[in-house]
Design an enzyme around this catalytic site. Sequence first.
Site: not given
Length: 507
Positions: A162, A281
């Site tokens: 991220e 995810e």
Amino acid sequence: MGVKKYNIAIDAKAEFHNHVDYCIGTGRMGLALTQEYQEQLKLVQEEIGFRHIRGHGLFCDDMAIYQEYEENGVRRAEYNFTYLDRVMDSYRNLGLRPFLELGFMPQKLARGTQTLFYWKANTTPPRDYGEWCHMVQALLRHLEERYGEDEVVQWPVEVWNEPNLGGFWEHADMEEYFKLFHRTFEAVKEVNPRFSVGGPAVCGGSDEKWIRAFLEYCSNNHIPVDFITRHHYTIELPKEEGHYAYSRLMKPEDGFANLRTTRDIIDSFDEYRGLPIHITEFNTSYTPKGVIHDTNLNAAFIAHQLSRLGDVNESYSYWTFGDVFEELGVPFTPFHGGFGLVAEGCIPKPVFWTFAFYKKLQESGGQCVYRDDSMVLLKRENGNYCGIVWKIGKTGEDEEPEEIELSLPVQGEEYTFLTKTVDEETCNPLKIWHDLGEPAHLDREQRKLLREAAKPFLASARLTAMEGRLSAKLHVRVNGVVYFELKESRLVSDRGYDYERVVAERA
């Protein structure tokens, strides 16, 4: 009672790609050194069985890989793989291959001091890219030596996590991340060009901007990236109260449409068209104190997600397998809204069985003959059927079960009809925990009760086909998930045994 009737055609076919077991998420690697973590993972592998596992913290200081010493006034680096070997050995013993996420930054190698989480993950670039690359290469060479080249090159390599969020990558600096990816990609391929390397592992919000810019950078610099990674969460901004976060679910179609944009962006580049997408995810809530994670609603909502996530994605990794997880600190209670499929004490949550049911579909090897927003139905090569139905709703509303009527073409005459039901009445450990007084620390008896409450309800019947078709009825309650099988089975009773007479006996 609402009734849905399905009359399946003999030659019916439907699009359905089931990659449910490709990967599962985990808390940081260092947690794999604890007993509860290993017990939860063992349970998950026994009941479901995933092929890869991905988590943060591979290079964090608790794994102790990066070390420094001084010799003749010169600072030198060395690597300690003691804990790495313990973690990787435990994964391999459970049949798991790592999906290697390279991050975060060892403190001694970091350019800055910014950290994230309770466990102080350093999220700044390396002070020296050469030293970073050398560490990555030393890691991969060690793994090849220990587990064999042919094995380790099957472990996908993802660069960072991220970076489009300033907390996970200092200033969310896009150009700096591209530099990290470029240098790391070359370093990995230098060790072995057979490694698959991908990124940028972005979450929602700025995902379209980042994925397009990432591919433009790779294209301009002639980087043959092997796959694209992104994340997928499906809630609106949560409201926090004490240790907990309450949220509303997004409309599923909005999430699926967002995922479709990633496929479209990739396919707009000639050299990257068709590149695999790995959702490394996904879950409903993106916070480890999201109370929805422990509910039957989560199980039903994820059942719908699993029915469609394979449409444009090579894999989708649920975040996470268990509640041994410390991003925001050590949890206070066994049901705290943790990400996991399994709660403290090895108590499966309802969503655990959603994954177990989809794995059963995958193992059936059947052809999908029907799929909609509440059911997936497969026909096996031997003519038997299996499927999953679900109903997403709000507790307290529309509590009447929905009746599903199936009319299926068959070749046999007698069939066993099996159902496994997970709903708020039959498999709801959260409610039992609440009724026990919400104990923060479970004793042996409480843990035993909760495990008993966390099992699907099994029911069966014998059905007879009529004129080449078989009729079966299912009932699914609000926030319920039901797995079912129809298996041809001829009744062969022992001499003198009459089941109907047995059950009719009276005192």
